[in-house]
Structure formats: structure tokens, C-alpha cells
Design an enzyme around this catalytic site. Structure first.
Site, PDB file in Angstrom:
ATOM      1  N   ARG A  16       0.829  -1.203   0.000  1.00 34.57           N
ATOM      2  CA  ARG A  16       0.000   0.000   0.000  1.00 34.57           C
ATOM      3  C   ARG A  16       0.866   1.257   0.000  1.00 34.57           C
ATOM      4  NH1 ARG A  16       1.120   2.440   4.101  1.00 34.57           N
ATOM      5  NH2 ARG A  16      -0.083   4.190   3.289  1.00 34.57           N
ATOM      6  N   ALA A  18       0.653   5.102  -2.276  1.00 38.82           N
ATOM      7  CA  ALA A  18       0.580   5.351  -3.721  1.00 38.82           C
ATOM      8  C   ALA A  18       1.916   5.144  -4.436  1.00 38.82           C
ATOM      9  CB  ALA A  18       0.057   6.770  -3.954  1.00 38.82           C
ATOM     10  N   GLY A  19       3.012   5.533  -3.811  1.00 39.92           N
ATOM     11  CA  GLY A  19       4.328   5.348  -4.435  1.00 39.92           C
ATOM     12  C   GLY A  19       4.721   3.881  -4.458  1.00 39.92           C
ATOM     13  N   ARG A  59      -6.697  -0.814  -7.669  1.00 42.17           N
ATOM     14  CA  ARG A  59      -7.084   0.320  -6.822  1.00 42.17           C
ATOM     15  C   ARG A  59      -7.304   1.506  -7.754  1.00 42.17           C
ATOM     16  NH1 ARG A  59      -4.406   1.357  -1.268  1.00 42.17           N
ATOM     17  NH2 ARG A  59      -6.525   2.118  -0.920  1.00 42.17           N
ATOM     18  N   CYS A 125      -2.460   9.784   7.817  1.00 43.67           N
ATOM     19  CA  CYS A 125      -2.172   8.543   7.091  1.00 43.67           C
ATOM     20  C   CYS A 125      -0.683   8.236   7.125  1.00 43.67           C
ATOM     21  CB  CYS A 125      -2.711   8.551   5.677  1.00 43.67           C
ATOM     22  SG  CYS A 125      -2.880   6.851   5.020  1.00 43.67           S
ATOM     23  N   ASP A 194      -2.562  10.720  -3.297  1.00 37.29           N
ATOM     24  CA  ASP A 194      -2.780   9.601  -4.214  1.00 37.29           C
ATOM     25  C   ASP A 194      -3.001  10.111  -5.622  1.00 37.29           C
ATOM     26  OD1 ASP A 194      -3.731   8.651  -1.386  1.00 37.29           O
ATOM     27  OD2 ASP A 194      -3.271   6.851  -2.559  1.00 37.29           O
ATOM     28  N   ASN A 204      -6.474  12.341  -1.370  1.00 32.09           N
ATOM     29  CA  ASN A 204      -5.620  11.618  -0.399  1.00 32.09           C
ATOM     30  C   ASN A 204      -6.531  10.865   0.569  1.00 32.09           C
ATOM     31  OD1 ASN A 204      -2.920  11.017   0.583  1.00 32.09           O
ATOM     32  ND2 ASN A 204      -3.402  12.278   2.357  1.00 32.09           N
ATOM     33  N   LYS A 230       2.142  11.470  -9.349  1.00 36.05           N
ATOM     34  CA  LYS A 230       0.851  11.498  -8.639  1.00 36.05           C
ATOM     35  C   LYS A 230      -0.109  12.488  -9.311  1.00 36.05           C
ATOM     36  CE  LYS A 230       2.602   9.094  -5.018  1.00 36.05           C
ATOM     37  NZ  LYS A 230       3.057   9.696  -3.782  1.00 36.05           N
TER      38      LYS A 230
HETATM   39  P1  RI2 Z   1       2.939   7.782  -0.469  1.00 35.61           P
HETATM   40  C1  RI2 Z   1      -1.899   6.148   0.786  1.00 35.61           C
HETATM   41  O1  RI2 Z   1      -2.911   5.362   0.338  1.00 35.61           O
HETATM   42  C2  RI2 Z   1      -2.353   7.312   1.636  1.00 35.61           C
HETATM   43  O2  RI2 Z   1      -3.514   7.954   1.172  1.00 35.61           O
HETATM   44  C3  RI2 Z   1      -1.134   8.179   1.513  1.00 35.61           C
HETATM   45  O3  RI2 Z   1      -1.352   9.486   1.964  1.00 35.61           O
HETATM   46  C4  RI2 Z   1      -0.907   8.083   0.005  1.00 35.61           C
HETATM   47  O4  RI2 Z   1      -1.127   6.712  -0.294  1.00 35.61           O
HETATM   48  C5  RI2 Z   1       0.426   8.545  -0.490  1.00 35.61           C
HETATM   49  O5  RI2 Z   1       1.430   7.733   0.040  1.00 35.61           O
HETATM   50  P2  RI2 Z   1      -3.285   3.890   0.940  1.00 35.61           P
HETATM   51  O6  RI2 Z   1      -2.565   2.904   0.035  1.00 35.61           O
HETATM   52  O7  RI2 Z   1       2.945   7.462  -1.929  1.00 35.61           O
HETATM   53  O8  RI2 Z   1      -2.935   3.756   2.378  1.00 35.61           O
HETATM   54  O9  RI2 Z   1       3.456   9.177  -0.191  1.00 35.61           O
HETATM   55  O10 RI2 Z   1      -4.768   3.863   0.711  1.00 35.61           O
HETATM   56  O11 RI2 Z   1       3.609   6.723   0.351  1.00 35.61           O
END
Ligand code: RI2
Length: 320
Positions: A16, A18-19, A59, A125, A194, A204, A230
Site C-alpha cells: 500500500r 501510492a508510491g 485500486r 495517514c 494519491d 488523499n 501522482k
Molecule cells: P505515499 C496512501 O494510500 C495514503 O492515502 C497516503 O497518503 C498516500 O497513499 C500517499 O502515500 P493507501 O494505500 O505514496 O494507504 O506518499 O490507501 O507513500
């Protein structure tokens, strides 16, 4: 890992963020390209495109996923043979992963500059990009305290507080609904994204919009840390980012839910923070105000309005 395994882990949120899901998708495409036994160029390209669609469907909100797939498969169709197409996928997947990791390092460096020497921060988050800024600020010797929210229903806040604790950063762990109660003590809110639309709205984790609203009302700045992948090219002509709604069982025990026939559980995973509540977006190319999001889409993702007008029907909606 097989394509199905990666897709399953992304859908189930074992992988999990987004990156991270974007890098996992790039890696899955490379693994698939290595193992797929399609007869000939056309069959190989078609199979890779199918694999890309499977990953993108896991997703729907994080635009990092289709952007990664688009980047890795770009040029595949122009290849003269299956071997050439495979080579293209492998080298572009490796490049995406390396660029993504380098982007986080750059965002950390740029983002840390916007954190005061002594600061109380709030984050919501578990964002790799947002945390990278905080960790870098700490590494530079800044005196940081962080308020981290719990993040119902998946409790990603637990991941965040572990990371902050491991970095010896004083951290206050709060329930999501306590964000406004502490906002007057906060110097800067830092969150990830996201997806970012062409008009600078930030999609987000659910609850971000409430935190942003509270920050706005308390005159606390909000900074978003986000890699350029993003940003969502499809929003150029008004297309909305779909908001993923996950199973009600994440929110309420199914046995309890079954005893309440008139109750329906709603569980959106994301919300949209309008650009007017966002002060700064820090990308690996530098920091921009949200109203310059179009520049990122045009310059770094290579999508122009002309290209879109050839491809998509024009919508006249605005996401905000
Ligand atoms: P990075 C996450 O999604 C959160 O919403 C978080 O803020 C966003 O991805 C960006 O995260 P989830 O997979 O890419 O928990 O900065 O639904 O790590």
C-alpha cells in the site's frame, strides 16, 4: 512475484501507499515480461497491455498506478519484435523504480526546507513522501514534534508512529476526530497524495479534507509531498478521479452489521481537498503552488491539452 500475486496484494492493501504500489506495479510488469510466453510481438504487446489493465484495476484512485503502467509500457507497441518490446519493458520498469526512489530523496530535501527549525507538525495517514520530509528535517537537526492521526478504518497511523518513534521524534498519536482540537498548536500540516488534479485539488486518504479544512480555519499551512507521477493527466479535460469505496467489513464487524438491516456502511478510502486549502505541493522537481499543477502534467508527464483533445471527449466538470 506473479502478476496475480502482486495484483492481489495491492487490492488487499498488503502492498500500500501510492508510491509503493506504483513501484510494485512496475516490478510486476518486468517480472511478467520475463516470464510470459506469448507467440510473437503482437501477442506479447497485447499480453503486457492486459497485465497493465489488471494492475490498474486493483485500486482505482491512486493515479501513480496507471502513470507507472503507462510509463513502463510506453514504446512497447513501436517495438519491431517481442524481444525488443520485452527489453523496453524491462529497462523502463527499472528506470521508473530508480526515478521513484530518487524522487522521494529529492522531495525530502525540498520539503525539509519548508519545515521551520522548531516546529509542531501534523500528518494524516502513512505517506512515504510526507514522512521523508519530516525525517530529513529531523536529520538536519530541526526540533520537531509530530501529531499523527489514527487513520480509521485501516489504522495506517500505526505505521507512521512506528517510523517517527524509530527516528526518536516526539510524537502525539491522536484519533482522527481530534485533529481540530490540536490544530492551534500546529505550525504545518504535511500529507501525501494519491492523485493531484489539473486544478490542484489533492486526492488523499479519507479525512485529509477535514484536516485541511481545520488547518485553513486555524490559519495553519498545509503542504503536500507528492512525486510528479501522482499528478493526473486525465483530469486535464475535467475527468474526475474515481474514489475507491472499500468493504464495509473494514469499518464494522459483519456480524454486527448483519444485525442492523437498516444500516448501510459507507467506506470511501479517499477524499478530495480543494486547491484553496493547499498552500504548497512539494515534488521532486521543486515546490509549486497548487494552481501550477497543469505545468507538472505538461512538462513532466508529457501530456498536452492537444493530445487530450484528440483522445478524450471533453467533460465540463470540476473536481474540487
Ligand atoms: P505515499 C496512501 O494510500 C495514503 O492515502 C497516503 O497518503 C498516500 O497513499 C500517499 O502515500 P493507501 O494505500 O505514496 O494507504 O506518499 O490507501 O507513500
Amino acid at each position: 512475484m506473479s502478476l496475480a500475486d502482486t495484483a492481489g496484494k495491492i487490492a488487499g492493501m498488503e502492498i500500500r501507499g501510492a508510491g509503493r504500489i506504483a513501484r510494485a506495479a512496475a516490478e510486476a510488469l518486468a517480472d511478467h515480461a520475463r516470464t510470459v510466453t506469448a507467440p510473437g510481438r503482437d501477442a506479447f504487446v497485447a499480453e503486457m497491455q492486459r497485465a497493465g489493465s489488471v494492475l490498474c484495476a486493483t485500486r482505482p484512485t491512486a493515479v501513480s498506478l496507471p502513470n507507472a503502467v503507462h510509463f513502463v509500457l510506453h514504446g512497447c507497441e513501436a517495438a519491431a519484435s517481442a524481444a525488443e518490446a520485452r527489453e523496453s519493458v524491462l529497462s523502463r520498469a527499472a528506470r521508473f523504480i530508480a526515478d521513484s526512489e530518487a524522487a522521494i530523496a529529492r522531495i525530502a530535501e525540498y520539503g525539509a526546507r519548508h519545515i521551520p527549525d522548531t516546529a509542531t507538525l501534523m500528518t494524516h495517514c502513512n505517506s512515504e513522501a510526507a514522512l521523508a520530509c519530516i525525517l530529513e528535517a529531523r536529520r538536519l537537526g530541526k526540533d520537531i514534534t509530530v501529531y499523527a492521526t489514527e487513520v480509521r478504518p485501516r489504522n495506517q497511523g500505526l505505521l507512521t508512529i512506528r517510523t517517527l518513534n524509530d527516528a526518536n521524534i516526539p510524537t502525539r498519536y491522536i484519533v482522527d476526530s481530534a485533529a481540530r482540537s490540536y490544530m492551534n498548536e500546529i505550525d504545518l500540516v504535511i500529507v501525501g497524495a494519491d492523485a493531484i488534479t489539473v486544478n490542484g485539488a489533492v486526492v488523499n486518504k479519507i479525512g485529509t479534507a477535514q484536516v485541511a479544512l481545520a488547518a485553513h480555519e486555524a490559519r495553519t499551512n498545509l503542504m503536500v509531498a507528492a512525486e510528479t507521477y501522482k499528478f493526473a493527466p486525465r483530469t486535464l479535460l475535467g475527468e474526475l478521479i474515481p474514489i475507491e469505496e472499500r468493504a464495509g467489513a473494514e469499518v464494522l464487524d459483519p456480524a454486527v452489521a448483519a444485525s442492523l438491516p437498516f444500516v448501510t456502511i459507507r467506506n470511501p478510502a479517499f477524499d478530495v481537498t480543494p486547491a484553496r486549502y493547499v498552500d504548497l505541493i512539494v515534488t521532486e522537481k521543486g515546490a509549486i503552488p497548487p494552481n501550477l499543477a497543469y505545468i507538472v502534467i505538461r512538462e513532466y508527464l508529457g501530456w498536452s491539452i492537444d493530445e487530450f483533445q484528440k483522445t478524450f471527449v471533453i467533460h465540463h466538470q470540476d473536481q474540487d
